[in-house]
Design an enzyme around this catalytic site. Structure first.
Site, PDB file in Angstrom:
ATOM      1  N   GLU A 210       0.847  -1.213   0.000  1.00  0.00           N
ATOM      2  CA  GLU A 210       0.000   0.000   0.000  1.00  0.00           C
ATOM      3  C   GLU A 210       0.874   1.252   0.000  1.00  0.00           C
ATOM      4  OE1 GLU A 210      -3.222  -0.248   2.834  1.00  0.00           O
ATOM      5  OE2 GLU A 210      -3.459   1.936   2.853  1.00  0.00           O
TER       6      GLU A 210
ATOM      7  N   LYS B  68      -7.343  -1.374  11.437  1.00  0.00           N
ATOM      8  CA  LYS B  68      -6.675  -1.797  10.187  1.00  0.00           C
ATOM      9  C   LYS B  68      -5.521  -0.845   9.898  1.00  0.00           C
ATOM     10  CE  LYS B  68      -6.019  -1.822   5.511  1.00  0.00           C
ATOM     11  NZ  LYS B  68      -5.231  -0.858   4.737  1.00  0.00           N
TER      12      LYS B  68
ATOM     13  N   ASP C 203       5.262 -14.078  11.945  1.00  0.00           N
ATOM     14  CA  ASP C 203       3.983 -14.689  11.589  1.00  0.00           C
ATOM     15  C   ASP C 203       2.905 -13.599  11.610  1.00  0.00           C
ATOM     16  OD1 ASP C 203       1.553 -15.988  11.563  1.00  0.00           O
ATOM     17  OD2 ASP C 203       2.129 -17.531  13.005  1.00  0.00           O
TER      18      ASP C 203
ATOM     19  N   HIS D 111      -3.553  10.238  -0.656  1.00  0.00           N
ATOM     20  CA  HIS D 111      -3.565   8.886  -1.232  1.00  0.00           C
ATOM     21  C   HIS D 111      -3.542   8.945  -2.755  1.00  0.00           C
ATOM     22  CE1 HIS D 111      -4.983   6.065   2.219  1.00  0.00           C
ATOM     23  NE2 HIS D 111      -3.982   6.831   2.552  1.00  0.00           N
TER      24      HIS D 111
HETATM   25  C1  MEV Z   1      -5.927   2.901   5.142  1.00  0.00           C
HETATM   26  O1  MEV Z   1      -5.105   1.808   4.801  1.00  0.00           O
HETATM   27  C2  MEV Z   1      -5.999   3.067   6.639  1.00  0.00           C
HETATM   28  C3  MEV Z   1      -7.001   4.105   7.125  1.00  0.00           C
HETATM   29  O2  MEV Z   1      -8.302   3.815   6.593  1.00  0.00           O
HETATM   30  C4  MEV Z   1      -7.032   4.011   8.627  1.00  0.00           C
HETATM   31  C5  MEV Z   1      -8.128   4.814   9.297  1.00  0.00           C
HETATM   32  O3  MEV Z   1      -9.177   5.064   8.675  1.00  0.00           O
HETATM   33  O4  MEV Z   1      -7.924   5.150  10.470  1.00  0.00           O
HETATM   34  C6  MEV Z   1      -6.640   5.496   6.665  1.00  0.00           C
END
Ligand code: MEV
Length: 423
Positions: A83, A262, A278, A375
Protein backbone atom coordinates in the site's frame (compact mmCIF):
# COMPACT_ATOMS: atom_id res chain seq x y z
CA UNK A 1 -16.39 -32.91 -15.56
CA UNK A 2 -14.86 -29.90 -13.76
CA UNK A 3 -13.45 -27.08 -15.87
CA UNK A 4 -10.14 -25.30 -15.16
CA UNK A 5 -6.49 -26.22 -15.55
CA UNK A 6 -5.45 -29.41 -13.80
CA UNK A 7 -1.89 -29.92 -12.57
CA UNK A 8 -0.40 -33.40 -12.13
CA UNK A 9 -0.62 -35.05 -8.71
CA UNK A 10 3.20 -35.21 -8.76
CA UNK A 11 3.38 -31.37 -8.92
CA UNK A 12 4.65 -31.03 -5.36
CA UNK A 13 7.45 -33.52 -6.04
CA UNK A 14 8.92 -31.47 -8.91
CA UNK A 15 11.66 -28.89 -8.39
CA UNK A 16 10.64 -25.22 -8.45
CA UNK A 17 12.30 -24.86 -11.85
CA UNK A 18 10.34 -27.83 -13.24
CA UNK A 19 7.11 -26.50 -11.76
CA UNK A 20 7.69 -23.12 -13.37
CA UNK A 21 8.35 -24.80 -16.73
CA UNK A 22 5.08 -26.67 -16.39
CA UNK A 23 3.22 -23.46 -15.57
CA UNK A 24 4.48 -21.88 -18.78
CA UNK A 25 3.01 -24.78 -20.75
CA UNK A 26 -0.27 -25.12 -18.93
CA UNK A 27 -1.07 -21.44 -18.22
CA UNK A 28 0.56 -19.96 -21.33
CA UNK A 29 2.80 -17.64 -19.26
CA UNK A 30 5.00 -15.07 -20.97
CA UNK A 31 8.69 -14.83 -19.93
CA UNK A 32 8.13 -11.45 -18.24
CA UNK A 33 5.27 -12.88 -16.18
CA UNK A 34 7.60 -15.58 -14.98
CA UNK A 35 10.38 -13.08 -14.29
CA UNK A 36 8.12 -11.16 -11.89
CA UNK A 37 8.29 -14.05 -9.43
CA UNK A 38 11.78 -15.37 -10.17
CA UNK A 39 13.91 -13.79 -7.42
CA UNK A 40 17.45 -15.17 -7.39
CA UNK A 41 18.20 -18.87 -7.72
CA UNK A 42 19.01 -18.86 -3.98
CA UNK A 43 15.66 -17.31 -3.09
CA UNK A 44 13.88 -19.84 -5.28
CA UNK A 45 15.72 -22.65 -3.51
CA UNK A 46 14.81 -21.12 -0.17
CA UNK A 47 11.16 -20.90 -1.23
CA UNK A 48 11.21 -24.64 -1.86
CA UNK A 49 12.48 -25.28 1.63
CA UNK A 50 9.90 -22.96 3.13
CA UNK A 51 6.64 -24.05 1.44
CA UNK A 52 5.29 -27.00 -0.48
CA UNK A 53 4.82 -26.65 -4.25
CA UNK A 54 6.79 -23.38 -4.37
CA UNK A 55 6.60 -21.76 -7.82
CA UNK A 56 8.38 -18.47 -7.15
CA UNK A 57 8.78 -15.60 -4.73
CA UNK A 58 6.51 -12.61 -4.21
CA UNK A 59 8.62 -9.44 -4.22
CA UNK A 60 6.69 -7.08 -1.93
CA UNK A 61 8.21 -3.56 -1.71
CA UNK A 62 10.38 -2.98 1.36
CA UNK A 63 10.37 0.64 2.52
CA UNK A 64 12.26 2.27 5.37
CA UNK A 65 10.39 4.60 7.71
CA UNK A 66 13.28 6.40 9.33
CA UNK A 67 13.64 8.97 12.08
CA UNK A 68 11.63 7.11 14.73
CA UNK A 69 12.72 8.16 18.22
CA UNK A 70 11.75 5.28 20.51
CA UNK A 71 12.90 5.30 24.13
CA UNK A 72 15.63 7.78 23.19
CA UNK A 73 16.99 5.55 20.42
CA UNK A 74 16.72 6.61 16.78
CA UNK A 75 15.37 3.74 14.68
CA UNK A 76 14.90 3.09 10.98
CA UNK A 77 11.96 0.74 10.61
CA UNK A 78 11.71 -1.58 7.57
CA UNK A 79 8.14 -2.09 6.36
CA UNK A 80 7.17 -4.64 3.71
CA UNK A 81 3.88 -3.52 2.19
CA UNK A 82 2.09 -3.02 -1.11
CA UNK A 83 0.00 0.00 0.00
CA UNK A 84 1.61 3.29 -1.14
CA UNK A 85 0.78 5.47 1.87
CA UNK A 86 2.03 3.25 4.70
CA UNK A 87 5.75 4.06 4.75
CA UNK A 88 5.06 7.72 4.00
CA UNK A 89 2.55 7.94 6.87
CA UNK A 90 4.91 6.24 9.33
CA UNK A 91 7.77 8.61 8.46
CA UNK A 92 5.45 11.62 8.68
CA UNK A 93 4.16 10.67 12.15
CA UNK A 94 7.65 9.73 13.36
CA UNK A 95 8.93 13.21 12.48
CA UNK A 96 6.09 15.06 14.27
CA UNK A 97 6.22 12.82 17.35
CA UNK A 98 10.00 13.09 17.54
CA UNK A 99 9.66 16.85 18.01
CA UNK A 100 7.60 16.14 21.13
CA UNK A 101 10.29 13.78 22.56
CA UNK A 102 9.41 10.59 20.68
CA UNK A 103 7.74 7.37 21.78
CA UNK A 104 8.03 5.77 25.19
CA UNK A 105 7.36 2.06 25.30
CA UNK A 106 7.18 -0.88 27.68
CA UNK A 107 6.32 -4.56 27.48
CA UNK A 108 5.63 -7.60 29.61
CA UNK A 109 7.90 -10.62 29.52
CA UNK A 110 7.34 -12.66 26.33
CA UNK A 111 4.99 -15.23 27.84
CA UNK A 112 3.06 -17.52 25.52
CA UNK A 113 0.46 -20.10 26.45
CA UNK A 114 -0.49 -23.51 25.08
CA UNK A 115 -3.78 -25.33 25.58
CA UNK A 116 -4.39 -29.02 26.08
CA UNK A 117 -8.05 -29.91 25.62
CA UNK A 118 -9.04 -33.21 27.26
CA UNK A 119 -12.12 -35.42 26.95
CA UNK A 120 -13.46 -38.26 29.13
CA UNK A 121 -12.12 -36.59 32.26
CA UNK A 122 -13.19 -37.71 35.71
CA UNK A 123 -15.01 -35.22 37.93
CA UNK A 124 -11.91 -34.30 39.97
CA UNK A 125 -9.61 -33.95 36.92
CA UNK A 126 -8.91 -30.24 37.58
CA UNK A 127 -7.56 -31.00 41.08
CA UNK A 128 -5.70 -34.12 39.90
CA UNK A 129 -3.92 -32.22 37.13
CA UNK A 130 -3.15 -29.20 39.31
CA UNK A 131 -1.63 -31.52 41.92
CA UNK A 132 0.81 -32.77 39.26
CA UNK A 133 2.20 -29.33 38.38
CA UNK A 134 5.68 -30.18 39.71
CA UNK A 135 5.80 -33.41 37.69
CA UNK A 136 4.65 -31.58 34.57
CA UNK A 137 7.26 -28.90 35.15
CA UNK A 138 10.03 -31.51 35.55
CA UNK A 139 8.84 -33.37 32.46
CA UNK A 140 9.05 -30.33 30.18
CA UNK A 141 12.32 -29.11 31.69
CA UNK A 142 14.54 -30.77 29.05
CA UNK A 143 12.43 -29.22 26.25
CA UNK A 144 12.97 -25.78 27.75
CA UNK A 145 16.69 -26.09 28.53
CA UNK A 146 17.77 -23.61 25.80
CA UNK A 147 15.06 -21.15 26.79
CA UNK A 148 16.01 -21.39 30.48
CA UNK A 149 19.64 -20.61 29.65
CA UNK A 150 18.38 -17.38 28.07
CA UNK A 151 16.24 -16.54 31.11
CA UNK A 152 12.93 -18.01 29.95
CA UNK A 153 11.07 -21.21 30.82
CA UNK A 154 7.99 -22.49 32.66
CA UNK A 155 5.89 -19.74 34.27
CA UNK A 156 2.91 -21.67 35.61
CA UNK A 157 -0.24 -23.48 34.58
CA UNK A 158 -3.96 -23.49 35.22
CA UNK A 159 -6.83 -25.85 34.56
CA UNK A 160 -10.49 -25.10 33.77
CA UNK A 161 -13.52 -27.09 32.71
CA UNK A 162 -15.55 -25.50 29.92
CA UNK A 163 -19.23 -25.14 30.71
CA UNK A 164 -20.79 -26.15 27.39
CA UNK A 165 -18.49 -28.87 26.04
CA UNK A 166 -17.33 -30.21 29.41
CA UNK A 167 -13.77 -30.20 28.03
CA UNK A 168 -11.01 -29.87 30.60
CA UNK A 169 -8.45 -27.35 29.34
CA UNK A 170 -4.92 -27.19 30.73
CA UNK A 171 -3.05 -23.98 29.98
CA UNK A 172 0.71 -23.89 30.35
CA UNK A 173 2.54 -20.56 30.36
CA UNK A 174 6.11 -20.27 29.10
CA UNK A 175 8.50 -17.35 28.79
CA UNK A 176 9.80 -17.91 25.25
CA UNK A 177 12.40 -15.09 25.32
CA UNK A 178 13.43 -14.27 21.72
CA UNK A 179 11.26 -16.82 19.94
CA UNK A 180 7.71 -16.33 18.73
CA UNK A 181 7.31 -19.64 20.51
CA UNK A 182 4.88 -21.71 18.42
CA UNK A 183 7.19 -24.70 18.00
CA UNK A 184 8.26 -24.98 21.60
CA UNK A 185 4.72 -24.40 22.89
CA UNK A 186 3.33 -27.10 20.61
CA UNK A 187 6.03 -29.58 21.68
CA UNK A 188 5.33 -28.82 25.33
CA UNK A 189 1.58 -29.17 24.79
CA UNK A 190 1.85 -32.57 23.08
CA UNK A 191 4.34 -33.86 25.61
CA UNK A 192 2.21 -32.82 28.58
CA UNK A 193 -0.96 -34.13 26.98
CA UNK A 194 0.59 -37.59 26.76
CA UNK A 195 1.65 -37.46 30.42
CA UNK A 196 -1.74 -36.26 31.68
CA UNK A 197 -3.69 -38.77 29.60
CA UNK A 198 -1.51 -41.63 30.91
CA UNK A 199 -1.88 -40.46 34.50
CA UNK A 200 -5.62 -39.77 34.47
CA UNK A 201 -6.89 -42.10 31.76
CA UNK A 202 -8.49 -39.24 29.81
CA UNK A 203 -8.11 -38.47 26.08
CA UNK A 204 -6.52 -35.64 24.19
CA UNK A 205 -8.78 -33.69 21.84
CA UNK A 206 -5.91 -31.44 20.84
CA UNK A 207 -2.74 -29.78 22.14
CA UNK A 208 -1.66 -26.46 20.59
CA UNK A 209 -0.54 -22.96 21.50
CA UNK A 210 -3.11 -20.18 21.71
CA UNK A 211 -2.34 -17.26 19.44
CA UNK A 212 -4.18 -14.96 21.85
CA UNK A 213 -0.81 -14.07 23.49
CA UNK A 214 -2.68 -12.18 26.23
CA UNK A 215 0.37 -12.25 28.51
CA UNK A 216 2.72 -10.82 25.89
CA UNK A 217 1.68 -7.18 25.81
CA UNK A 218 3.55 -4.19 24.40
CA UNK A 219 2.69 -0.54 24.98
CA UNK A 220 3.74 2.75 23.40
CA UNK A 221 2.81 6.35 24.07
CA UNK A 222 3.74 9.88 23.09
CA UNK A 223 2.87 13.42 24.15
CA UNK A 224 2.75 16.42 21.82
CA UNK A 225 1.88 20.09 22.22
CA UNK A 226 -1.45 20.33 20.37
CA UNK A 227 -0.43 23.68 18.91
CA UNK A 228 1.84 21.84 16.46
CA UNK A 229 -0.99 19.88 14.88
CA UNK A 230 -2.87 22.51 12.88
CA UNK A 231 -3.73 21.58 9.28
CA UNK A 232 -6.52 21.79 6.71
CA UNK A 233 -7.60 25.22 7.99
CA UNK A 234 -8.03 23.95 11.57
CA UNK A 235 -5.99 25.03 14.59
CA UNK A 236 -3.78 22.57 16.45
CA UNK A 237 -6.13 22.31 19.40
CA UNK A 238 -9.14 21.80 17.10
CA UNK A 239 -7.28 18.97 15.38
CA UNK A 240 -6.29 17.46 18.74
CA UNK A 241 -9.90 17.61 19.98
CA UNK A 242 -11.03 15.94 16.76
CA UNK A 243 -8.42 13.17 17.14
CA UNK A 244 -9.74 12.47 20.65
CA UNK A 245 -13.31 12.41 19.31
CA UNK A 246 -12.26 10.17 16.39
CA UNK A 247 -10.97 7.59 18.86
CA UNK A 248 -14.16 7.79 20.90
CA UNK A 249 -15.98 7.17 17.60
CA UNK A 250 -13.92 3.98 17.13
CA UNK A 251 -14.62 2.95 20.74
CA UNK A 252 -18.35 3.36 20.29
CA UNK A 253 -18.80 2.08 16.74
CA UNK A 254 -17.46 -1.34 15.76
CA UNK A 255 -17.43 -0.63 12.03
CA UNK A 256 -15.20 2.38 12.50
CA UNK A 257 -13.01 0.46 14.97
CA UNK A 258 -12.25 -2.15 12.29
CA UNK A 259 -10.90 0.52 9.93
CA UNK A 260 -9.15 2.40 12.74
CA UNK A 261 -7.35 -0.79 13.80
CA UNK A 262 -6.68 -1.80 10.19
CA UNK A 263 -4.68 1.43 9.91
CA UNK A 264 -2.69 0.44 13.01
CA UNK A 265 -2.02 -2.97 11.49
CA UNK A 266 -0.75 -1.28 8.31
CA UNK A 267 2.38 -0.57 10.34
CA UNK A 268 2.50 -3.63 12.59
CA UNK A 269 1.85 -6.21 9.86
CA UNK A 270 4.33 -4.54 7.51
CA UNK A 271 7.01 -4.73 10.17
CA UNK A 272 6.06 -8.35 10.86
CA UNK A 273 6.34 -9.19 7.16
CA UNK A 274 9.66 -7.35 6.78
CA UNK A 275 11.11 -9.42 9.63
CA UNK A 276 9.42 -12.65 8.41
CA UNK A 277 7.32 -12.88 11.56
CA UNK A 278 3.98 -14.69 11.59
CA UNK A 279 1.69 -11.89 10.37
CA UNK A 280 -1.46 -13.99 10.81
CA UNK A 281 -0.62 -14.91 14.40
CA UNK A 282 0.04 -11.29 15.32
CA UNK A 283 -3.14 -10.09 13.63
CA UNK A 284 -5.25 -12.78 15.31
CA UNK A 285 -3.84 -11.77 18.71
CA UNK A 286 -4.36 -8.06 18.14
CA UNK A 287 -7.94 -8.28 16.87
CA UNK A 288 -8.96 -10.67 19.64
CA UNK A 289 -7.47 -8.20 22.15
CA UNK A 290 -9.46 -5.36 20.57
CA UNK A 291 -12.63 -7.36 21.28
CA UNK A 292 -11.63 -8.64 24.72
CA UNK A 293 -14.54 -7.02 26.58
CA UNK A 294 -17.11 -8.31 24.09
CA UNK A 295 -17.18 -5.24 21.80
CA UNK A 296 -14.57 -4.62 19.13
CA UNK A 297 -12.87 -1.33 20.04
CA UNK A 298 -9.98 0.99 19.23
CA UNK A 299 -6.51 -0.22 20.20
CA UNK A 300 -5.34 3.34 20.71
CA UNK A 301 -6.38 6.00 23.16
CA UNK A 302 -5.92 9.80 23.01
CA UNK A 303 -6.37 12.52 25.58
CA UNK A 304 -6.02 16.27 25.40
CA UNK A 305 -5.00 17.93 28.66
CA UNK A 306 -3.67 21.46 29.14
CA UNK A 307 -2.84 21.78 25.45
CA UNK A 308 -0.96 18.47 25.28
CA UNK A 309 -2.21 15.57 23.18
CA UNK A 310 -1.17 12.15 24.49
CA UNK A 311 -1.58 9.02 22.40
CA UNK A 312 -1.14 5.44 23.54
CA UNK A 313 -1.54 1.89 22.37
CA UNK A 314 -1.56 -1.47 24.11
CA UNK A 315 -1.76 -4.85 22.38
CA UNK A 316 -0.37 -8.38 22.41
CA UNK A 317 2.52 -8.33 19.93
CA UNK A 318 4.10 -11.80 19.73
CA UNK A 319 7.13 -10.91 17.60
CA UNK A 320 10.17 -13.19 17.58
CA UNK A 321 13.75 -12.61 16.41
CA UNK A 322 14.76 -16.28 16.20
CA UNK A 323 12.96 -19.42 15.04
CA UNK A 324 10.64 -20.03 12.10
CA UNK A 325 11.53 -17.90 9.08
CA UNK A 326 12.78 -15.06 11.31
CA UNK A 327 16.53 -14.78 11.25
CA UNK A 328 16.60 -17.64 8.72
CA UNK A 329 15.35 -15.75 5.69
CA UNK A 330 18.07 -13.38 4.42
CA UNK A 331 15.54 -10.55 3.97
CA UNK A 332 14.51 -10.92 7.60
CA UNK A 333 18.15 -10.79 8.74
CA UNK A 334 18.57 -7.63 6.67
CA UNK A 335 15.53 -6.04 8.31
CA UNK A 336 16.65 -7.01 11.81
CA UNK A 337 20.09 -5.55 11.17
CA UNK A 338 18.55 -2.23 10.09
CA UNK A 339 16.66 -2.29 13.39
CA UNK A 340 19.91 -2.81 15.32
CA UNK A 341 19.30 -6.53 15.95
CA UNK A 342 16.81 -6.02 18.81
CA UNK A 343 15.66 -8.77 21.14
CA UNK A 344 12.05 -9.92 20.77
CA UNK A 345 10.68 -7.69 23.53
CA UNK A 346 12.34 -4.61 22.01
CA UNK A 347 10.98 -5.52 18.59
CA UNK A 348 7.47 -5.77 20.02
CA UNK A 349 7.92 -2.32 21.60
CA UNK A 350 9.06 -0.91 18.25
CA UNK A 351 6.00 -2.52 16.65
CA UNK A 352 3.73 -0.83 19.19
CA UNK A 353 5.30 2.55 18.37
CA UNK A 354 4.91 1.95 14.62
CA UNK A 355 1.25 0.97 15.05
CA UNK A 356 0.59 4.10 17.09
CA UNK A 357 2.43 6.22 14.50
CA UNK A 358 0.27 4.84 11.69
CA UNK A 359 -2.88 5.53 13.64
CA UNK A 360 -1.82 9.06 14.53
CA UNK A 361 -0.92 9.83 10.89
CA UNK A 362 -4.27 8.46 9.65
CA UNK A 363 -6.33 10.37 12.24
CA UNK A 364 -4.35 13.58 11.76
CA UNK A 365 -5.22 13.51 8.06
CA UNK A 366 -8.77 12.16 8.43
CA UNK A 367 -9.92 14.83 10.88
CA UNK A 368 -8.08 17.51 8.89
CA UNK A 369 -8.40 17.72 5.13
CA UNK A 370 -9.14 13.97 4.69
CA UNK A 371 -6.81 11.31 3.34
CA UNK A 372 -7.88 11.10 -0.26
CA UNK A 373 -5.77 13.92 -1.68
CA UNK A 374 -2.58 12.41 -0.22
CA UNK A 375 -3.56 8.89 -1.23
CA UNK A 376 -4.41 9.93 -4.79
CA UNK A 377 -1.05 11.68 -5.15
CA UNK A 378 0.64 8.39 -4.27
CA UNK A 379 -1.79 6.43 -6.43
CA UNK A 380 -0.93 8.59 -9.44
CA UNK A 381 2.56 7.05 -9.77
CA UNK A 382 0.90 3.62 -10.12
CA UNK A 383 -1.44 4.97 -12.77
CA UNK A 384 1.58 6.41 -14.59
CA UNK A 385 3.37 3.05 -14.50
CA UNK A 386 0.28 1.17 -15.68
CA UNK A 387 -0.07 3.64 -18.58
CA UNK A 388 3.45 2.67 -19.71
CA UNK A 389 5.54 5.49 -18.20
CA UNK A 390 9.05 4.49 -17.22
CA UNK A 391 12.02 6.25 -15.61
CA UNK A 392 11.59 10.02 -15.30
CA UNK A 393 8.26 9.83 -17.13
CA UNK A 394 6.62 8.31 -14.02
CA UNK A 395 7.09 11.43 -11.89
CA UNK A 396 6.15 13.65 -14.84
CA UNK A 397 2.90 11.80 -15.54
CA UNK A 398 2.06 11.60 -11.82
CA UNK A 399 2.58 15.31 -11.42
CA UNK A 400 0.30 16.08 -14.40
CA UNK A 401 -2.42 13.73 -13.14
CA UNK A 402 -2.30 15.40 -9.72
CA UNK A 403 -2.43 18.86 -11.31
CA UNK A 404 -5.37 18.06 -13.60
CA UNK A 405 -6.98 15.81 -10.94
CA UNK A 406 -7.59 13.14 -13.60
CA UNK A 407 -6.85 10.17 -11.33
CA UNK A 408 -7.70 7.46 -13.85
CA UNK A 409 -6.18 5.40 -16.68
CA UNK A 410 -7.33 7.88 -19.36
CA UNK A 411 -5.79 10.80 -17.45
CA UNK A 412 -2.50 8.92 -17.17
CA UNK A 413 -2.49 7.92 -20.85
CA UNK A 414 -3.22 11.51 -21.88
CA UNK A 415 -0.43 12.86 -19.62
CA UNK A 416 2.02 10.34 -21.04
CA UNK A 417 1.06 11.26 -24.61
CA UNK A 418 1.63 14.95 -23.81
CA UNK A 419 5.04 14.29 -22.24
CA UNK A 420 6.18 12.11 -25.12
CA UNK A 421 5.03 14.64 -27.70
CA UNK A 422 6.95 17.32 -25.80
CA UNK A 423 3.89 19.39 -24.75
C1 MEV B 1 -5.93 2.90 5.14
O1 MEV B 1 -5.10 1.81 4.80
C2 MEV B 1 -6.00 3.07 6.64
C3 MEV B 1 -7.00 4.11 7.12
O2 MEV B 1 -8.30 3.81 6.59
C4 MEV B 1 -7.03 4.01 8.63
C5 MEV B 1 -8.13 4.81 9.30
O3 MEV B 1 -9.18 5.06 8.67
O4 MEV B 1 -7.92 5.15 10.47
C6 MEV B 1 -6.64 5.50 6.67
Amino acid sequence: MASGIELPASFRKLSAVERRRLLVERFGLEPQELDATAGSSELLELAQIMVESAVGVMPVPLGLAHGFLIDDVVRSVPLAVEEPSVVAAAGYAAAIIRRGGGFFTSATDPIMTCQIALTNCRSDAEQQITAREQQICRRIDPLLAGMQRRGGGFRGMDVTRLARTGLVVVRIHIDVRDAMGANILNSVAENCAEFICNELGCNRLMAILTNAAERRIARAEFALPAARLGRGGLSGSEIAERIVLATRFADEDGQRAVTHNKGIMNGITSLALATANDTRGIEAAVHAWAARDGSYRSLTHYELNAGVLTGSIEAPLPFGVVGGAVGFHPASRFALKLLGNPDAVTLSRIAAAVGLAQNFAALHALVGEGIQSGHMRLHSTRLAWSAGARGAEVAGVAERIARTRCFNAEGAAEALRSIRSGQ
